[in-house]
Design an enzyme around this catalytic site. Sequence first.
Site, short mmCIF file in Angstrom:
data_model
loop_
_atom_site.label_atom_id
_atom_site.label_comp_id
_atom_site.label_asym_id
_atom_site.label_seq_id
_atom_site.Cartn_x
_atom_site.Cartn_y
_atom_site.Cartn_z
CE LYS A 54 -3.95 -2.16 2.21
NZ LYS A 54 -4.55 -2.65 3.45
CD GLN A 98 -3.74 -4.24 6.68
OE1 GLN A 98 -3.54 -3.28 5.93
NE2 GLN A 98 -4.41 -5.31 6.30
CG ASP A 121 -10.21 -0.10 4.89
OD1 ASP A 121 -10.04 -0.42 3.69
OD2 ASP A 121 -9.54 -0.58 5.83
#
Length: 300
Positions: A54, A98, A121
């Site tokens: 990422k 995460q 997200d």
Amino acid sequence: MTAKIIDGKEFAARVRAKVAQHVSRLKQDHGIIPGLAVVLVGEDPASQVYVRSKGKMTVEVGMKSVEHRLDVETSEADLLALLDQLNNDPEIHGILVQLPLPKHLNEDLIINSISPAKDVDGFHISNVGLLGTGQKSMVPCTPLGCLMMLRDHHGSISGMDAVVIGRSNIVGKPMAQLLLNDSATVTIAHSRTKDLADVVRRADIVVAAVGRPEMVPGDWIKEGATVIDVGINRLDAPEKGEGKTRLVGDVHFASCAERAGAITPVPGGVGPMTIACLLANTVTACCRANGLAEPEGLTA
Ligand code: NDP
């Protein structure tokens, strides 16, 4: 019929190029650099790999990448304090924590402590509600990637029969919502669904997000249907050598490809689209934060 292979690697590269173009325009015209902060707690090997790629791709499209790697024993209070700092940092437009988090941390509390506008997200309860009511929201990356591929392939999916297998909060449910928002007729199947084969056979679009290797056989697929395989399952592959593994999806690729009109492979299908959509969400968040026009085709 032999299916068209939907090349997610190539599609994701196109999405990243579009993001890079928009980032460069933001810099040139407004002096703004979109920033993405990724927070990793602990040392889960798979999460470390994701966070690394990422970060690399964020920099490649010209954005600012900030990584916070925290000790596995980090307290909830310390993590919340970091999120508060990132929520208030004007140079950060996207925040991603995460998952999974270590067990002592309350995942819902942490996710809901990210500012919804920076929740790239799309897991914050406000974004879930906005998506559910058809309002502008941050959309979860994996389903967004699937939607982009479906729109690209079909133009419009309005009126099509879609089946989503799986009802998780990160893939199945938001995927179903996105299909519904695009006026498909949507069925959500799960582990209690009766006669799944029959349900899948009616579908023009099948999205499999189960986590069971090659669970969907070709004879469940309606002739000409579009199959989007979200599953990522690692199997032993002794034929490739000792200790070797291979990735397979949730659908049996060879037999499904014989009946489908189009299908995504694993690897190289949905997987690469997820990070591309994370970058797309970050640039969208940055534009919204600055009251600027959003890039076209990069969000739902
Ligand atoms: P979850 O384990 O959270 O959800 C799986 C879903 O599948 C559940 O809703 C479950 O039903 C359903 N299910 C399980 N067994 C069956 C069955 N026999 N028949 C029908 N439905 C069943 O998984 P995720 O949604 O997080 O992930 C799904 C897959 O997608 C995994 O392989 C994951 O690795 C992959 N993935 C890929 C990503 C990418 O970037 N390509 C990103 C995220 C996930 P129930 O609710 O009843 O238990």
